[in-house]
Scaffold this motif. Structure first.
Motif, short mmCIF file in Angstrom:
data_model
loop_
_atom_site.label_atom_id
_atom_site.label_comp_id
_atom_site.label_asym_id
_atom_site.label_seq_id
_atom_site.Cartn_x
_atom_site.Cartn_y
_atom_site.Cartn_z
N PRO A 40 0.84 -1.19 0.00
CA PRO A 40 0.00 0.00 0.00
C PRO A 40 0.88 1.25 0.00
CG PRO A 40 -0.40 -1.34 1.99
CD PRO A 40 0.59 -2.08 1.16
N GLY A 41 0.59 2.18 -0.90
CA GLY A 41 1.35 3.43 -0.94
C GLY A 41 2.52 3.39 -1.91
N ALA A 42 2.75 2.26 -2.57
CA ALA A 42 3.91 2.14 -3.47
C ALA A 42 3.76 3.02 -4.71
CB ALA A 42 4.10 0.69 -3.88
N GLY A 43 2.51 3.40 -5.03
CA GLY A 43 2.29 4.24 -6.22
C GLY A 43 1.56 3.49 -7.34
N LYS A 44 0.90 2.38 -7.00
CA LYS A 44 0.20 1.58 -8.01
C LYS A 44 -0.91 2.38 -8.68
CE LYS A 44 -0.99 -1.56 -4.97
NZ LYS A 44 -0.43 -0.94 -3.75
N GLY A 45 -1.70 3.07 -7.87
CA GLY A 45 -2.82 3.86 -8.42
C GLY A 45 -2.31 5.00 -9.29
N THR A 46 -1.32 5.72 -8.78
CA THR A 46 -0.74 6.86 -9.48
C THR A 46 -0.19 6.41 -10.83
OG1 THR A 46 -0.15 7.87 -7.37
CG2 THR A 46 1.05 8.66 -9.31
N GLN A 47 0.61 5.36 -10.83
CA GLN A 47 1.22 4.90 -12.08
C GLN A 47 0.19 4.20 -12.96
OE1 GLN A 47 4.15 5.80 -13.00
NE2 GLN A 47 4.82 6.66 -11.04
N GLY A 94 0.10 11.30 4.12
CA GLY A 94 -0.14 12.53 3.36
C GLY A 94 -1.10 12.33 2.18
N ARG A 95 -1.59 11.10 1.99
CA ARG A 95 -2.43 10.85 0.80
C ARG A 95 -3.79 11.52 0.93
NH1 ARG A 95 -3.19 4.95 -1.72
NH2 ARG A 95 -3.92 4.37 0.37
N LEU A 96 -4.21 12.17 -0.12
CA LEU A 96 -5.54 12.77 -0.21
C LEU A 96 -6.21 12.13 -1.41
CD1 LEU A 96 -4.52 16.51 0.32
CD2 LEU A 96 -5.75 15.05 1.96
N VAL A 115 -5.77 10.79 -7.01
CA VAL A 115 -4.97 10.68 -5.79
C VAL A 115 -3.94 11.80 -5.75
CG1 VAL A 115 -3.36 9.23 -4.51
CG2 VAL A 115 -5.22 8.19 -5.76
N TYR A 116 -3.81 12.42 -4.57
CA TYR A 116 -2.82 13.50 -4.38
C TYR A 116 -2.01 13.19 -3.15
CZ TYR A 116 -6.07 15.88 -7.50
OH TYR A 116 -6.86 16.21 -8.56
N ASN A 117 -1.04 14.05 -2.88
CA ASN A 117 -0.29 13.93 -1.64
C ASN A 117 -0.02 15.32 -1.11
OD1 ASN A 117 2.19 13.57 0.18
ND2 ASN A 117 1.44 11.49 -0.16
N ARG A 118 -0.38 15.49 0.16
CA ARG A 118 -0.22 16.78 0.83
C ARG A 118 1.20 17.32 0.65
NH1 ARG A 118 -2.66 15.09 5.83
NH2 ARG A 118 -4.70 15.74 5.29
N TYR A 119 2.20 16.44 0.67
CA TYR A 119 3.59 16.86 0.63
C TYR A 119 4.19 16.80 -0.78
CZ TYR A 119 2.43 15.62 5.37
OH TYR A 119 1.78 15.49 6.57
N SER A 120 3.99 15.66 -1.47
CA SER A 120 4.73 15.46 -2.71
C SER A 120 3.93 15.77 -3.98
CB SER A 120 5.26 14.03 -2.80
OG SER A 120 4.19 13.12 -2.77
N GLU A 121 2.60 15.65 -3.93
CA GLU A 121 1.79 15.85 -5.14
C GLU A 121 0.53 16.65 -4.77
OE1 GLU A 121 2.63 14.55 -8.21
OE2 GLU A 121 4.42 13.61 -7.35
N ASP A 146 10.88 4.36 -5.09
CA ASP A 146 11.19 5.54 -4.27
C ASP A 146 11.91 6.59 -5.11
OD1 ASP A 146 11.41 7.25 -2.19
OD2 ASP A 146 12.74 6.00 -0.96
N ARG A 147 11.25 7.00 -6.19
CA ARG A 147 11.78 8.03 -7.09
C ARG A 147 10.60 8.91 -7.49
NH1 ARG A 147 13.85 5.14 -12.00
NH2 ARG A 147 12.20 3.68 -11.46
N PRO A 148 10.87 10.04 -8.13
CA PRO A 148 9.75 10.89 -8.54
C PRO A 148 8.79 10.16 -9.48
CG PRO A 148 11.83 12.07 -8.72
CD PRO A 148 12.17 10.65 -8.41
#
Ligand code: ADP
Ligand code: AMP
Length: 215
Positions: free
Chosen positions: A9-16, A126-128, A136-142, A199-201
């Protein structure tokens, strides 16, 4: 083209997954999103899933396989699927292999996003999430352009109840105990696997993913 995006969870599956589905015109099939939609709609399925999701536990295989089969049948004419958050058990992996075989197709790749637990806990805190369109967003990174509001549909963003730290820790345990072994199953069954450093942009990961499938 059928691809599994695999990772904790949180690895970025949804984002990618969103980016990849757009790029190759594929259907993104996220079992987590389907379950959350069912909960919002107040269906029997949503009610059955709720207690498991809130506790960070897996929803029973029979429930998951029912919704996956329904979507795959309804979307059978598509160019293929990006599976996000599915399969999470060996039984789900075996059932997916059968469903793909029945459709006369197969898996192109299992792409694993590798990442450390501490990064995941920070990301999920930080996920929103947009209850309107699933963005999906992130309070800190996206962050969204306007704080708290979805760039795409204007709905108010929320923090998922299961992104609280205690539940996140349990979800990471469940991943390690029940879901990570699915990778051994794929290895034993000779599935094509790719590992990417998660763990990269976002863009760097996306570039690698597109390159994997761009021929
Ligand atoms: P998953 O679907 O695997 O649970 P998400 O795609 O929802 O993961 O991402 C989890 C959180 O991390 C979200 O807030 C997202 O905006 C953020 N995120 C995703 N990819 C990255 C990245 N490469 N770098 C930093 N933050 C990211
Ligand atoms: P996700 O959105 O992928 O993080 O999933 C959120 C929650 O939905 C998980 O913690 C599980 O409770 C449930 N869930 C989603 N996909 C599955 C699956 N394939 N198998 C079992 N439970 C799932």
């Amino acid at each position: 083209m059928n691809v599994i995006l695999f990772g904790p969870p949180g690895a970025g599956k949804g984002t990618q997954g969103e980016l990849l589905a757009d790029r190759f015109d594929l259907k993104r099939l996220s079992t987590g999103d389907l379950l959350r939609e069912a909960r919002r709609a107040g269906t029997e399925l949503g009610r059955r899933a709720q207690q498991y999701m809130d506790a960070g536990e897996l929803v029973p295989d029979a429930v998951i396989l029912g919704i996956v089969r329904e979507v795959m049948e309804a979307e059978a004419q598509r160019n293929g699927f990006i599976f996000d958050g599915f399969p999470r058990t060996e039984a789900q992996a075996a059932a997916l292999a059968d469903m793909l075989r029945e459709m006369g197709t197969s898996l192109n790749a299992v792409v694993v996003l590798d990442i450390e637990d501490e990064t995941l806990v920070r990301r999920l805190a930080g996920r929103l999430s947009c209850p309107g369109c699933g963005a999906v967003y992130n309070r800190y990174s996206e962050p969204p352009r306007v704080a708290g509001i979805c760039d795409l549909c204007g709905a108010e963003l929320v923090q998922r109840a299961d992104d609280r730290e205690e539940t996140v820790r349990r979800r990471l345990e469940v991943y390690r105990e029940q879901t990570a072994p699915v990778l051994d199953w794929y290895e034993r069954n000779g599935a094509p696997m790719e590992h990417l450093d998660g763990d990269r942009p976002v863009r760097a990961i996306q570039t690698d993913l597109v390159a994997l499938f761009d021929g």
